[in-house]
Design an enzyme around this catalytic site. Sequence first.
Site, mmCIF file in Angstrom:
data_model
loop_
_atom_site.group_PDB
_atom_site.id
_atom_site.type_symbol
_atom_site.label_atom_id
_atom_site.label_comp_id
_atom_site.label_asym_id
_atom_site.label_seq_id
_atom_site.Cartn_x
_atom_site.Cartn_y
_atom_site.Cartn_z
ATOM 1 N N ASP A 4 -7.576 12.083 1.442
ATOM 2 C CA ASP A 4 -6.920 12.107 0.566
ATOM 3 C C ASP A 4 -7.188 10.810 -0.331
ATOM 4 O O ASP A 4 -7.273 10.953 -1.299
ATOM 5 C CB ASP A 4 -5.357 11.944 0.871
ATOM 6 C CG ASP A 4 -4.914 11.086 1.961
ATOM 7 O OD1 ASP A 4 -5.994 10.382 2.510
ATOM 8 O OD2 ASP A 4 -3.773 10.966 2.441
ATOM 9 N N ASP A 52 -9.399 3.630 1.373
ATOM 10 C CA ASP A 52 -8.692 2.523 1.440
ATOM 11 C C ASP A 52 -9.636 1.457 1.886
ATOM 12 O O ASP A 52 -10.857 1.131 1.260
ATOM 13 C CB ASP A 52 -7.298 2.602 1.987
ATOM 14 C CG ASP A 52 -6.454 1.548 1.620
ATOM 15 O OD1 ASP A 52 -6.503 0.885 0.396
ATOM 16 O OD2 ASP A 52 -5.690 1.069 2.401
HETATM 17 P P1 IMP Z 1 -8.393 3.341 5.483
HETATM 18 O O1 IMP Z 1 -8.797 3.696 6.756
HETATM 19 O O2 IMP Z 1 -7.788 2.014 5.162
HETATM 20 O O3 IMP Z 1 -9.546 3.672 4.433
HETATM 21 O O4 IMP Z 1 -7.084 4.124 5.198
HETATM 22 C C1 IMP Z 1 -7.159 5.664 4.915
HETATM 23 C C2 IMP Z 1 -5.767 6.226 5.208
HETATM 24 O O5 IMP Z 1 -4.806 5.467 4.896
HETATM 25 C C3 IMP Z 1 -5.601 7.496 4.232
HETATM 26 O O6 IMP Z 1 -6.168 8.642 4.935
HETATM 27 C C4 IMP Z 1 -4.045 7.394 4.144
HETATM 28 O O7 IMP Z 1 -3.560 8.269 5.083
HETATM 29 C C5 IMP Z 1 -3.662 5.958 4.216
HETATM 30 N N1 IMP Z 1 -3.504 5.490 2.817
HETATM 31 C C6 IMP Z 1 -4.275 4.428 2.353
HETATM 32 N N2 IMP Z 1 -3.614 4.035 1.406
HETATM 33 C C7 IMP Z 1 -2.751 4.762 0.980
HETATM 34 C C8 IMP Z 1 -1.771 4.851 -0.102
HETATM 35 O O8 IMP Z 1 -1.769 3.890 -1.150
HETATM 36 N N3 IMP Z 1 -0.762 5.853 0.183
HETATM 37 C C9 IMP Z 1 -0.446 6.415 0.859
HETATM 38 N N4 IMP Z 1 -1.417 6.417 2.167
HETATM 39 C C10 IMP Z 1 -2.593 5.459 2.119
HETATM 40 MG MG MG Z 2 -4.363 9.906 5.687
#
Ligand code: IMP
Ligand code: MG
Length: 194
Positions: free
Chosen positions: A111, A114
């Site tokens: 989705d 981040d």
């Molecule tokens: P990362 O590992 O920090 O890149 O995070 C990725 C995961 O964090 C995604 O698969 C989302 O489930 C969750 N995530 C990151 N930002 C958001 C947000 O703004 N809203 C909801 N879920 C988020």
């Molecule tokens: Mg996720």
Amino acid sequence: MSVPETPATVRHIHPDLETVLYTEDEIKARVRQIARQIKAVYGNGEFTIVSLINGAVMFTADLMREIDNPVRLDCIRVTSYGAKTKSVGTPQIVADLTLDIHNRDVLIIDDILDTGKTLSLVATLARRLNPASLRSCVLLDKKARREVPFQADFVGFDIPDKFVVGYGLDFAERYRNLPCIGVLKPSLYTTPAH
Ligand code: IMP
Ligand code: MG
């Protein structure tokens, strides 16, 4: 101090949203464009989708239906944030692949990108299984928050550093069923200073 009023249209969609970033129609149009980009890369060939649940369920379901290639689908689950808005620690796979991806063309779908920790972990683990090719596709990209270098091959929208919900994205498992993507009111997850 007066609290800025939430526009009536946003309030009508959901009272917990500060703003709507993308409407249902805007998402639909963008998903169609991404499908065309994917098609341009894979041609008519078969590929295997690896969808990161739960967040990517809506996006995966809609994107798949815009693609007429033969596709295989598998889902994996990575540890979630819980009731937080920031990632903490190292993500872990809690439900793994069931399909064999050796020698397959693999497209990972999530989705949102981040910090990059989740997708870089999944990509590293997938690469060890020797797929014929490995690409990734995310609906949303919060580039400003990257901690681990990672670039997705297909990106729907670049978004600012705001916590967003809807269209599969949650806060503490809520809001996934909103048809649009909106910024969650920060007052719902920050405790007011006294
Ligand atoms: P990362 O590992 O920090 O890149 O995070 C990725 C995961 O964090 C995604 O698969 C989302 O489930 C969750 N995530 C990151 N930002 C958001 C947000 O703004 N809203 C909801 N879920 C988020
Ligand atoms: Mg996720």
